[in-house]
Every structure is written in C-alpha cells, then in structure tokens.
Write an enzyme that holds these catalytic residues in place. Structure first.
Site, PDB file in Angstrom:
ATOM      1  N   SER A 108      -7.978   2.820  67.933  1.00  0.00           N
ATOM      2  CA  SER A 108      -7.617   3.748  69.008  1.00  0.00           C
ATOM      3  C   SER A 108      -8.605   4.897  69.126  1.00  0.00           C
ATOM      4  O   SER A 108      -8.883   5.376  70.230  1.00  0.00           O
ATOM      5  CB  SER A 108      -6.201   4.288  68.783  1.00  0.00           C
ATOM      6  OG  SER A 108      -6.129   5.017  67.571  1.00  0.00           O
ATOM      7  N   ASP A 119      -3.948   7.892  62.875  1.00  0.00           N
ATOM      8  CA  ASP A 119      -5.007   7.760  61.885  1.00  0.00           C
ATOM      9  C   ASP A 119      -6.329   7.413  62.563  1.00  0.00           C
ATOM     10  O   ASP A 119      -6.390   7.092  63.745  1.00  0.00           O
ATOM     11  CB  ASP A 119      -4.644   6.713  60.828  1.00  0.00           C
ATOM     12  CG  ASP A 119      -4.400   5.334  61.445  1.00  0.00           C
ATOM     13  OD1 ASP A 119      -4.622   5.170  62.658  1.00  0.00           O
ATOM     14  OD2 ASP A 119      -3.977   4.430  60.713  1.00  0.00           O
ATOM     15  N   ASP A 121      -9.346   4.779  62.207  1.00  0.00           N
ATOM     16  CA  ASP A 121      -9.859   3.559  61.597  1.00  0.00           C
ATOM     17  C   ASP A 121     -11.363   3.700  61.445  1.00  0.00           C
ATOM     18  O   ASP A 121     -12.084   3.908  62.434  1.00  0.00           O
ATOM     19  CB  ASP A 121      -9.529   2.344  62.468  1.00  0.00           C
ATOM     20  CG  ASP A 121      -8.033   2.085  62.547  1.00  0.00           C
ATOM     21  OD1 ASP A 121      -7.388   2.047  61.487  1.00  0.00           O
ATOM     22  OD2 ASP A 121      -7.515   1.942  63.675  1.00  0.00           O
ATOM     23  N   ASP A 174      -8.058   5.207  57.489  1.00  0.00           N
ATOM     24  CA  ASP A 174      -8.120   3.844  56.965  1.00  0.00           C
ATOM     25  C   ASP A 174      -9.599   3.493  56.868  1.00  0.00           C
ATOM     26  O   ASP A 174     -10.288   3.390  57.895  1.00  0.00           O
ATOM     27  CB  ASP A 174      -7.409   2.851  57.888  1.00  0.00           C
ATOM     28  CG  ASP A 174      -5.895   2.916  57.760  1.00  0.00           C
ATOM     29  OD1 ASP A 174      -5.407   3.733  56.962  1.00  0.00           O
ATOM     30  OD2 ASP A 174      -5.209   2.164  58.465  1.00  0.00           O
ATOM     31  N   LYS A 235       0.816   1.394  75.096  1.00  0.00           N
ATOM     32  CA  LYS A 235       1.065   1.540  73.656  1.00  0.00           C
ATOM     33  C   LYS A 235       2.295   2.416  73.417  1.00  0.00           C
ATOM     34  O   LYS A 235       3.122   2.117  72.548  1.00  0.00           O
ATOM     35  CB  LYS A 235      -0.157   2.150  72.964  1.00  0.00           C
ATOM     36  CG  LYS A 235      -1.326   1.185  72.814  1.00  0.00           C
ATOM     37  CD  LYS A 235      -2.512   1.846  72.134  1.00  0.00           C
ATOM     38  CE  LYS A 235      -2.213   2.246  70.711  1.00  0.00           C
ATOM     39  NZ  LYS A 235      -3.406   2.770  70.013  1.00  0.00           N
ATOM     40  N   TYR A 244       5.847  -2.689  68.835  1.00  0.00           N
ATOM     41  CA  TYR A 244       4.504  -2.281  68.412  1.00  0.00           C
ATOM     42  C   TYR A 244       4.413  -2.384  66.897  1.00  0.00           C
ATOM     43  O   TYR A 244       4.843  -1.482  66.185  1.00  0.00           O
ATOM     44  CB  TYR A 244       4.202  -0.852  68.860  1.00  0.00           C
ATOM     45  CG  TYR A 244       2.750  -0.436  68.644  1.00  0.00           C
ATOM     46  CD1 TYR A 244       1.824  -0.539  69.673  1.00  0.00           C
ATOM     47  CD2 TYR A 244       2.309   0.048  67.423  1.00  0.00           C
ATOM     48  CE1 TYR A 244       0.503  -0.160  69.500  1.00  0.00           C
ATOM     49  CE2 TYR A 244       0.991   0.420  67.223  1.00  0.00           C
ATOM     50  CZ  TYR A 244       0.095   0.318  68.260  1.00  0.00           C
ATOM     51  OH  TYR A 244      -1.220   0.680  68.076  1.00  0.00           O
TER      52      TYR A 244
END
Length: 608
Positions: A108, A119, A121, A174, A235, A244
């Site tokens: 995202s 978070d 990524d 992450d 989303k 989701y």
C-alpha cells in the site's frame, strides 16, 4: 508524402483529422467502455473523496514526514550492517567502501494508498555474500534488538515469504530480504529488470515479487490517481464487510489492487465513482475460476514456475485466480477457499445493489460501508481460543494459528461434503482482562441452503477439529503455556470482549442489516448462494435474538483456563457435553499436551 518510419504513408483513414483514433488497449483485451464521466459522476466522485477523507483514510503531513524519516534511518542501518559484514569477512578496503544494501517499498505504501497506522512493506536487497538465514535473521536481528527505537521485533523465517516484523518509532515495518547475484548493489538498482532474478532461489524470487508487482501495476493502469482513489475506497469497503484478509482465505492488499487495476483497464476513462460501481458490476458477473490478468502471462527463460493450469495440476484447483503481472507470474489468491469465495460473492452483490441506489440518488456513500454484522449473521459458531504465558508468546502463537485458521473451514467443509458451510472471521479478539493473555478466532456455521434437512440433525465435525488441533501443535517454536481450545457456541454465548461496547448490538442496527438484504431480494438480483433464502433464515435467527432495548447488560466472557487449573470434566461441562463424549484418541507422546487443548468433539445440532 513520406512517413517518419520511411514507409510510404499516403493519407490513411486512421490519420484523417476528424477521425477518432482507436482506443488504446490496456491489458489483455479491449476496454469494455471508453466513456468518460458525466457531471453527475464527477459530483459523486467528489462526494466519495470527501467521505474517504472524513473517514480518516488519509494520513497527515506530519505522519508522512515521520514515515520518510524512519525509512531514511532504516536505509542507513542496513547499509552500515552490510559494510560491517564485508569488513569482518576480510574483503578489501575498496570493497568495504563500496558495500551497499538498498531498501525498496511495496504494498500500500508503494501504491500510494496507505493510511494512518498502516505498516510499511519493505524489501532489503543485499549482495550475494550476505545470506538471509544467518546474516539477516541472526545478524541484523541482533542489531535491531539492541536498538531502543525498535519494539515488537518478531522474525518469521519459516513463512512462505520470510519476513521480520517490528515497530520503528511506532511505525510498523514488515522487512523482507533478497540476496541478488551482485557483489556490489548500486543505489539506482532497477528492480523491475529481469536481470535481478539471475542465479537466485525461489524464496528470494518471492521476496522480490512484491516490489516488482507494485511497479508493474502502476505502469499498467490508465490513470494512477483514479486507481489510487478507487483502491483506497474498495480496501476500506472490504475491511468493513469482513472480506479483507489473505491469510484467512479472503483477499489481501495486492489482490484488491490487481482487481481494481483490471477494472481501470476495462474502463480507462472512468473516474473513481464510476470505477467503484463497475467493480461490483464486473465481479458479480465474473465466471471464476477464469483468471484476472493485467497482461499476458510471460513465460521467461529463467525456468521459474509460472501459473499455468495446463501444466501444473495444483493450479487447476485454484478457485479465484488473480495473476501477478511481473515475471514469474503467480496466482496471488491461492488461499481462497470455497467458503470464502461464497462469502465474497455475496458481498460483491451487496456492493452492486448499494452502488445502483447511489447512482439513482437513493443512497449515500456511507451505505456502502455499513459494517457486516458477523456476530448477528449466524446461529452457530466455532470459537478457537488460544492462550500463552505472556504477550510475546501470544503474539507468536497468534501469528501461527492465524496463518492456519482458514484450514479449519476447509477441513470442515471437506468432511461434511459441503453440507455444512463455514465463514471464518478475519479478525482475532484479545481478552486482556484475564491473568494470562487470551485471543479468540471465530467461524460462523450454517447448513447449505439447498441441503435437505431434518430438524436437529447433527453434523459431526470432530475429526476435522482434531486434525486442525494436530496441525496447530506442529508449530516448530511451541512453548509450554501455548494452548488451544476449540468449542461450539451459540450466538448468545459469544464472549462480550468481541464487542466494542462490551455487549451485543441492539435491534435497530440489525434491522438496517436486514434491510440491505431485503433490497437485494426486491431487486431480483440473486447471487450464487441464494440471498433470498439466506434472508429468510437470517430473519428467523434475528427473531430469536434477545436484546434489551434500554440498558444492555454486559455478559461474562467465556474464556479458557490454564492447564494447572482445569479438569477435563470442567472443560466438557462448559459446552454441555459429557466427559465420555470428550475423550480424545491421542498418541502417548502427546497425550498430556492434547488433554487440555479443546472443549470437546463437536456434534452440532442445527435447527432450520
């Protein structure tokens, strides 16, 4: 007249001044429509954007700046880490000076649809001599563990895509790692170039895929800003409607991005309000398992496996294939089950009907995001309750159970030949009021709509539950205190800690939920699982629900107990079963562990 390419270019019809150029093709097929927005569509898009802003889906400038600062610091940390490893391994001073690792983002954040609290990524790409197993999960982990800014550090080396999770100054990260076949990683590395895949293994390919896919998506959509607004909207809708979660068998961020991107390709001139409406129109009619693809599947020369049901028998079992556009092309939605596909099709139908009302000025955008009332939608539930000795153990235990939770639904439906349908809820609930941390997951249960059914007929799911327990206890990092309890409960037995207010919601909200289903029935739009019959069943169940109108009383939560303070007789009595019914066939080596793992075998008697 001579054309610029040197060919004879006498005037052709396609070049006449008053003739329209053929529409550009985005993706593997021509657009369904090239129509642009009307004044009404433009106004609806403005209203949608305002609704998303008012719902808090956009982060502030201060939050954005903090994320950038955290990423800058993380880049320096991994660069210093690689330089130190290079020095310790005896490389020359020049090599130490040139040693480098770079950070890429995906998900995202890379797509530009992240919101407050989400978070980041990230992917760290390092040189060939820095390994994932020893250097990343041990060396870098040790460095991060010593930093006071780093909290909730959790390495997950055994995941399908190995990852290290942590918070950096409160920002959730992450972090993946990929070691590519270069001695020096340049700062301007083009991760989209197929050359980064040379001489690497499958786990490294999977680690690189997220970044490569995000870049391809942004290249393959006609209008990036319209794509972003539509994706942010859908989303949010998916989270509100309980669909989701890739790990639970629904769809995750990349799946929703690919679905939205395909609709953008089919309607290249549509604005966000049009794209959201057409999203539901397209996917209620989609004939799964026909795949959703943004581009033709590329069969590269590097020998990596790609999604191809003609050659790969496992690919033929995929129910809802959504194919990634970057080589090697894979099915991003392999976790989808028959049960979760059924639920998603119902929700697509719900979204379609609401969008039709919005276009007729019969509803506002807020109606689309009405939360799905999972705990009022079924009469019977399975409760999977887990405990651990402390919060750190519970975090690791919860992650493992959550990653396998969808398989309980699959086992049940397979054992009962689909006669009993299950609906796994993607959210886990923590009860922090107990001495030991407790987390619970829930699965809704109902008989199949077309099943010939006798009043009180039981469904024996004990073998499915026992197999699920054995699967959970195969956790490589199991510690004493990590236990699991599985029990069948009715709606009125749902523990109070799953509700924000501490008690079940009152009738007006339930009636709004029923009204949406009733609208579906009156419009004659039947999805595959029969919403009209589901409406009648749900209405009967709601009629049985006892709700106090004035002052709802909080009910005591139903929680499991520690091994030291519980007996098998007490465990079974909580669910109304006899001790004889609760006997488990266990191997001698694991008898003590399994003696307390669950309430009892399950024979579920269901009323019509």
């Amino acid at each position: 007249m001579v054309a610029s390419n040197g060919l004879n270019a006498s005037i052709s019809p396609s070049l006449l001044p008053n003739q329209k150029q053929p529409p550009k093709q985005w993706g593997a097929m021509k657009p369904l429509s090239v129509a642009g927005p009307t004044e009404a569509d433009i106004q609806r898009s403005k209203e949608l954007k305002k609704f998303l802003e008012d719902s808090g889906l956009y982060e502030s400038a201060e939050e954005s700046a903090k994320r950038e600062e955290v990423l800058t610091r993380l880049k320096q940390i991994v660069k210093d880490w690689v330089k130190e490893l290079t020095r310790l391994r005896g490389y020359s001073d020049r090599m130490v000076e040139d040693a480098n690792a770079v950070i890429f983002t995906f998900g995202s954040y890379r797509l530009g649809v992240h919101g407050p609290g989400t978070d980041i990524d990230t992917l760290c790409v390092g040189p060939s001599y820095v390994s994932r197993e020893e250097d990343f999960f041990y060396g870098l982990h040790s460095i991060l563990a010593e930093m006071k800014e780093i909290t909730e550090l959790q390495p997950v080396p055994g995941a399908h895509v190995p990852v290290m999770k942590f918070k950096f100054d409160g920002i959730s990260i992450d972090l993946l790692y990929a070691s590519i076949s270069l001695l020096v990683v340049p700062d301007d590395l083009d991760i989209s170039n197929v050359s980064v895949l040379y001489n690497i293994d499958e786990p490294t390919v999977r680690s690189l895929t997220g970044c490569r896919v995000a870049d391809e998506i942004l290249k393959l959509v006609p209008d990036v800003e319209h794509f972003r607004t539509s994706l942010r909207c859908l989303k949010f809708w998916a989270k509100r409607r309980g669909v989701y979660s890739n790990v639970t068998g629904f769809l995750g961020g990349v799946n929703w991005a690919l679905l939205v991107a395909r609709v953008c390709q089919l309607y290249p001139n549509a604005n966000p309000s049009m794209l959201v409406s057409r999203f539901f129109r397209v996917y209620t009619l989609w004939r799964w398992p026909n795949p959703v693809m943004l581009s033709e599947i590329e069969d590269g020369e590097l020998g990596f496996s790609i999604w191809d049901p003609r050659k790969n028998p496992r690919d033929r079992n995929h129910l809802m294939p959504i194919i990634t556009p970057a080589y090697p092309c894979m099915n991003s939605s392999y976790n989808v089950l028959a049960s979760t596909l059924r639920v998603m099709m119902e929700q697509f139908q719900f979204g379609k009907l609401i969008c039709e009302d919005i276009e007729l000025n019969k509803a506002h955008w807020s109606a689309l995001f009405e939360p799905y009332l999972f705990f009022e939608s079924y009469k019977n539930y399975l409760k999977v309750e887990i405990v651990a000795a402390d919060l750190d153990d519970l975090r690791a235990w919860k992650g493992w159970v959550e990653s396998r939770f969808r398989q309980l639904s699959s086992m049940i439906e397979r054992d009962i030949s689909g006669r009993l349908q299950s609906h796994p809820h993607p959210q886990g609930y923590v009860d922090s009021s107990k001495q030991f941390p407790i987390c619970a997951f829930f699965t809704g249960l109902q008989r199949k709509q077309s099943e010939v059914f006798q009043e009180g007929q039981p469904f024996d799911i004990r073998h499915a539950v026992d197999r699920f327990r054995h699967l959970i206890y195969s956790y490589s990092f199991w510690k004493p205190g990590m236990e699991i309890y599985v029990s069948h409960i009715h709606r009125k037995q749902i523990p109070s800690y799953v509700f924000p207010e501490g008690y079940i919601q009152s009738h007006p909200r339930i009636m709004r939920h029923l009204a949406a289903d009733k609208a579906s029935q009156e419009n004659g739009e039947n999805c595959r699982s029969g919403p009209a019959e589901r409406l009648r069943k749900r209405k009967k169940e709601f009629d049985d629900l006892e709700v106090k109108e004035e002052r709802p009383e909080k009910r005591q939560s139903i929680s499991c107990q520690r091994q030291s303070s519980v007996s098998p007789k007490h465990i079974c009595s909580r669910s109304g079963f006899t001790l004889k019914d609760c006997s488990l066939l266990l191997s001698e080596t694991k008898r003590e562990r399994y003696a307390v793992i669950g309430s009892c075998p399950l024979n579920i008697g269901m009323t019509a």
